[in-house]
Design a protein around this motif. Structure first.
Motif, short mmCIF file in Angstrom:
data_model
loop_
_atom_site.label_atom_id
_atom_site.label_comp_id
_atom_site.label_asym_id
_atom_site.label_seq_id
_atom_site.Cartn_x
_atom_site.Cartn_y
_atom_site.Cartn_z
N ARG A 290 28.04 -13.70 78.95
CA ARG A 290 28.70 -13.72 80.15
C ARG A 290 28.77 -12.37 80.78
O ARG A 290 29.17 -11.33 79.84
CB ARG A 290 29.99 -14.29 80.14
CG ARG A 290 30.95 -14.55 81.32
CD ARG A 290 31.91 -15.65 80.98
NE ARG A 290 31.41 -16.94 81.04
CZ ARG A 290 32.47 -18.10 81.02
NH1 ARG A 290 33.61 -17.87 80.94
NH2 ARG A 290 31.87 -19.24 80.90
N VAL A 291 28.62 -12.28 82.21
CA VAL A 291 28.79 -10.82 82.80
C VAL A 291 30.43 -10.90 83.08
O VAL A 291 31.00 -11.62 83.77
CB VAL A 291 28.08 -10.79 83.97
CG1 VAL A 291 28.46 -9.47 84.37
CG2 VAL A 291 26.58 -10.60 83.42
N SER A 292 31.07 -9.80 82.42
CA SER A 292 32.40 -9.63 83.04
C SER A 292 32.67 -7.98 83.24
O SER A 292 32.47 -7.10 82.66
CB SER A 292 33.43 -9.85 81.67
OG SER A 292 34.74 -9.85 81.97
N VAL A 293 33.22 -7.89 84.54
CA VAL A 293 33.32 -6.55 85.10
C VAL A 293 34.68 -6.46 85.32
O VAL A 293 35.33 -7.39 85.31
CB VAL A 293 32.33 -6.51 86.20
CG1 VAL A 293 31.01 -6.45 85.96
CG2 VAL A 293 32.90 -7.24 87.30
N PRO A 294 35.20 -5.09 85.37
CA PRO A 294 36.65 -4.84 85.73
C PRO A 294 37.19 -5.37 87.02
O PRO A 294 36.30 -5.33 88.18
CB PRO A 294 36.84 -3.27 85.44
CG PRO A 294 35.52 -2.85 84.72
CD PRO A 294 34.48 -4.06 85.13
N ASN A 295 38.44 -5.84 87.00
CA ASN A 295 38.82 -6.62 88.19
C ASN A 295 39.77 -5.35 88.82
O ASN A 295 39.88 -4.34 88.47
CB ASN A 295 39.41 -8.00 87.97
CG ASN A 295 40.45 -7.60 86.87
OD1 ASN A 295 41.11 -6.91 86.55
ND2 ASN A 295 40.54 -8.96 86.35
N ASP A 296 40.98 -5.62 89.63
CA ASP A 296 41.75 -5.05 90.05
C ASP A 296 42.72 -4.29 89.06
O ASP A 296 43.45 -3.40 89.37
CB ASP A 296 42.70 -5.82 91.32
CG ASP A 296 42.01 -6.13 92.35
OD1 ASP A 296 40.77 -5.52 92.53
OD2 ASP A 296 42.24 -7.14 93.04
N SER A 297 43.11 -5.04 87.85
CA SER A 297 43.89 -4.61 86.94
C SER A 297 43.09 -3.39 86.02
O SER A 297 43.78 -2.70 85.37
CB SER A 297 44.22 -5.31 85.86
OG SER A 297 43.04 -5.85 85.27
N GLY A 298 41.84 -3.19 86.41
CA GLY A 298 41.00 -2.16 85.66
C GLY A 298 40.42 -2.61 84.48
O GLY A 298 39.29 -1.79 83.88
N LEU A 299 40.84 -3.89 84.15
CA LEU A 299 40.10 -4.50 82.80
C LEU A 299 38.89 -5.59 83.16
O LEU A 299 39.26 -6.44 84.26
CB LEU A 299 41.19 -4.98 81.96
CG LEU A 299 42.06 -3.88 81.35
CD1 LEU A 299 43.10 -4.58 80.66
CD2 LEU A 299 41.61 -3.04 80.43
N ALA A 300 38.10 -5.97 82.31
CA ALA A 300 37.18 -6.96 82.36
C ALA A 300 38.03 -8.01 81.47
O ALA A 300 38.33 -8.04 80.40
CB ALA A 300 35.90 -6.68 81.80
N PRO A 301 38.08 -9.34 82.38
CA PRO A 301 38.77 -10.36 81.82
C PRO A 301 38.28 -10.89 80.52
O PRO A 301 39.08 -10.88 79.66
CB PRO A 301 38.36 -11.42 82.95
CG PRO A 301 38.26 -10.93 83.96
CD PRO A 301 37.70 -9.64 83.87
N LEU A 302 37.00 -10.90 80.22
CA LEU A 302 36.49 -11.38 78.86
C LEU A 302 36.83 -10.49 77.69
O LEU A 302 37.64 -10.61 76.70
CB LEU A 302 34.99 -11.60 78.97
CG LEU A 302 34.43 -11.81 77.45
CD1 LEU A 302 35.09 -13.21 76.88
CD2 LEU A 302 32.86 -11.96 77.58
N TRP A 303 36.64 -9.11 77.86
CA TRP A 303 36.67 -8.15 76.99
C TRP A 303 38.53 -7.80 76.68
O TRP A 303 38.84 -7.75 75.70
CB TRP A 303 36.51 -6.91 77.35
CG TRP A 303 34.66 -7.05 77.60
CD1 TRP A 303 34.39 -6.47 78.67
CD2 TRP A 303 33.73 -7.66 77.14
NE1 TRP A 303 32.89 -6.66 78.97
CE2 TRP A 303 32.48 -7.32 77.67
CE3 TRP A 303 33.78 -8.20 75.70
CZ2 TRP A 303 31.32 -7.93 77.34
CZ3 TRP A 303 32.47 -8.90 75.31
CH2 TRP A 303 31.36 -8.67 76.26
#
Length: 465
Positions: A180-193
Motif C-alpha cells: 500500500r502506498v502511504s504518503v504524508p498528509n496535512d499532519s506531516g505523517l503518512a497514515p500507515l506508517w
C-alpha cells in the motif's frame, strides 16, 4: 612580497594543498619535479592538514591570498571556506568539469589528491581576475535555499531503504498492506506508517487499520507486528516530521522580498517549492547572466558538442546534475501528463513544444523504429572499436601508434559492413515498441527542458531587470 595562491583538494578529514607564488610555466614539468617529493599519505605530507585546530593553524601559516576549492563533498569544503571567510582569504570555487579538463590538458594523473590540488592552483592562476570562470554561490537566502534542498534530498535517499525493508517485513506480518502506498498528509505523517509507529492518527484511519489487522491472514494464524517493524515505522515518521519542518522553512524563505519575484515567475511555470529552491540558489541574481548559454549551463541544460568525423551531435550533460534531475522530474510530472498541466501561458507554450516533439518522434512508428535501429548500430560499432582498441593497443609499437587510430577506424568499419545486415535484421525482429518509446522519451524530456529553460531566462530578465 609575492601573493600565495593555494589549490585545496578536500578529503573527508583533511585537505591536500599545493601553494604557488606565480603562474606555472609548465605544469607537467612542475609535477614531475615536485610531485615525487610529496607523500600521498597525509600523515607524512607537510602540505596536508587535518581538520583540527592545529591543522587549520598550520594551513593558515601558508598565508594564502586566495584558495581554489572544488565543491565535492560540499560540507567538507564548507568548513575550509568558512575558515577562509573569517580570515579574509578569497575563495574561488572551480567546477568539476573545469578541473577535469584542466588536469587532462596538462597530463596530470587522475585519482590523485596531489595532482588535483596542483590542477586547482594552476587553474586559479590562469583565470584569476575572470570571475565568469568560477562558480558563484550567493550568500544569504539563496545559500539557505540550497542547504535546505540538499537536506530534503538526503532525507529522500534515507527513506527509500527503510520503506523497502518495511515492505519486506509486512509481507510476512501484515501482507494486506505491504504494498500500500502511504504518503504524508496535512499532519506531516503518512497514515500507515504513523499507525504502525503508534502515533495518534485520525479516528477513521485508526478504525480502518485495526479492522484490516483483525481480518489479516497473519493475525488469523497467530502472527504479530514485530517490535523491529514498529521502530522502523517510527524512524520513517521522524524523517517525515523533519521533512515537514524543512518544507515550512523553504516556504518562509521563498516568500522573502529578496527572491519573491523569482518565486512568482517560477510558479507560473508550475514549479513547486523544491524546484524553485534549487533553481534560485543556482541563478541568483539573474543580473549576473548576460547570455542564455551561460544561464542554461548553470541550470544543467547546456548542450555540449560531441562530434566525430562528419557527424555533429550535442549532449545535454553540462552544468549542474541536480538541476538537470529537477528539470527531468518537472517535465515528467507537470508537462508530460496532459491531465495535470497548469494553464498558465508559460506552461501552455512548453506543453505545445513537448507535444510537437512527441508527435515528430512518435508520429511515425516506422521512422521511430528506424532511428532506434540506427542508434543501436552506432552503439555496436563503438563497442567493436573499443574491444579492438583494448586488445590491440598494448601490442602496438610506439613508431606505429600514430597510424593506429586510423587503422582502428577502418577495421571497425570493415567488420561492421560484414555484420550490419544480419545485426539489423536481428534488431528489427527483437525490438519492442516500449523500447522505442523509452529511447526517445528521455530525448523529448531534455529537449523540452532546454526550451523551458530558455523561456524561464526571458521571463526572469523581463520581470526582474
Amino acid at each position: 612580497m609575492k601573493q600565495v595562491f593555494v589549490g585545496c583538494d578536500v578529503c573527508k578529514d583533511h585537505i591536500v594543498c599545493w601553494p604557488l607564488t606565480e603562474r606555472p610555466k609548465n605544469v607537467k614539468q612542475l609535477w614531475r619535479e615536485q610531485g615525487k617529493t610529496r607523500s600521498r599519505n597525509p600523515k607524512e605530507d607537510e602540505l596536508s592538514f587535518y581538520f583540527t585546530q592545529g591543522g587549520i593553524n598550520d594551513f593558515l601559516r601558508l598565508n594564502p591570498a586566495a584558495v581554489a576549492l572544488e565543491p565535492t563533498g560540499m560540507y567538507y569544503s564548507a568548513l575550509i571556506a568558512k575558515v577562509c571567510e573569517v580570515e579574509n582569504i578569497a575563495v574561488y570555487w572551480v567546477g568539476h568539469s573545469e578541473v577535469k579538463h584542466h588536469r587532462l590538458g596538462h597530463k596530470l594523473p587522475d585519482k590523485n589528491d596531489l595532482a588535483d590540488a596542483l590542477a586547482l592552483c594552476s587553474y586559479l592562476w590562469d583565470n584569476y581576475g575572470r570571475d565568469e570562470m568560477f562558480l558563484q554561490f550567493s550568500p544569504g537566502i539563496p545559500k539557505k535555499l540550497r542547504e535546505n534542498y540538499l537536506h530534503l534530498q538526503s532525507l529522500n535517499r534515507m527513506q527509500s531503504p527503510i520503506i523497502n525493508r518495511l515492505r519486506q517485513q509486512l509481507a510476512e506480518e501484515f501482507p494486506e498492506v505491504s504494498l500500500r502506498v502511504s504518503v504524508p498528509n496535512d499532519s506531516g505523517l503518512a497514515p500507515l506508517w504513523a499507525w504502525l509507529a503508534g502515533h495518534k492518527v485520525h479516528p477513521r484511519t485508526q478504525a480502518m487499520y485495526e479492522k484490516l489487522w483483525a481480518k489479516s491472514v497473519s493475525s488469523q494464524y497467530g502472527g504479530n507486528i514485530s517490535y523491529f517493524t514498529r521502530k522502523l515505522a517510527t524512524q520513517l515518521c521522524n524523517f517525515h516530521l523533519i521533512e515537514r519542518e524543512i518544507e515550512e522553512e523553504l516556504a518562509r524563505l521563498l516568500c522573502s522580498p529578496v527572491v519573491e519575484k523569482y518565486r512568482r515567475v517560477m510558479e507560473d511555470f508550475g514549479m513547486k517549492s523544491r524546484t524553485q529552491a534549487i533553481f534560485i540558489s543556482q541563478i541568483y541574481p539573474i543580473s549576473k547572466y548576460d547570455s542564455l548559454p551561460q544561464f542554461k549551463k548553470r541550470l544543467g541544460c547546456a548542450g555540449v558538442e560531441d562530434s566525430s568525423g562528419d557527424e555533429t551531435r550535442f549532449k545535454s550533460g553540462s552544468g549542474s546534475k541536480m538541476c538537470r534531475s529537477a528539470w527531468y522530474l518537472w517535465v515528467l510530472t507537470v508537462i508530460a501528463s496532459k491531465k495535470s498541466r497548469p494553464l498558465t501561458p508559460q506552461c501552455v507554450k512548453v506543453a505545445e513544444y513537448y507535444d510537437k516533439q512527441a508527435a515528430a518522434l512518435y508520429g511515425s512508428e516506422e521512422a521511430a523504429r528506424s532511428q532506434t535501429i540506427k542508434r543501436e548500430l552506432k552503439s555496436s560499432q563503438r563497442k567493436i572499436k573499443n574491444l579492438i582498441n583494448n586488445q590491440m593497443k598494448p601490442l602496438i609499437k610506439k613508431e606505429q601508434a600514430a597510424n593506429f587510430d586510423t587503422q582502428l577506424e577502418l577495421l571497425s568499419q570493415l567488420l561492421m559492413s560484414n555484420i550490419e545486415q544480419s545485426l539489423k535484421d536481428s534488431l528489427t525482429k527483437g525490438l519492442k515498441q516500449t523500447e522505442v518509446r523509452k529511447g526517445f522519451g528521455n530525448l523529448i524530456i531534455m529537449r523540452t527542458a532546454g526550451y523551458a529553460c530558455k523561456l524561464l531566462f526571458k521571463e526572469l530578465k523581463r520581470c526582474i531587470n
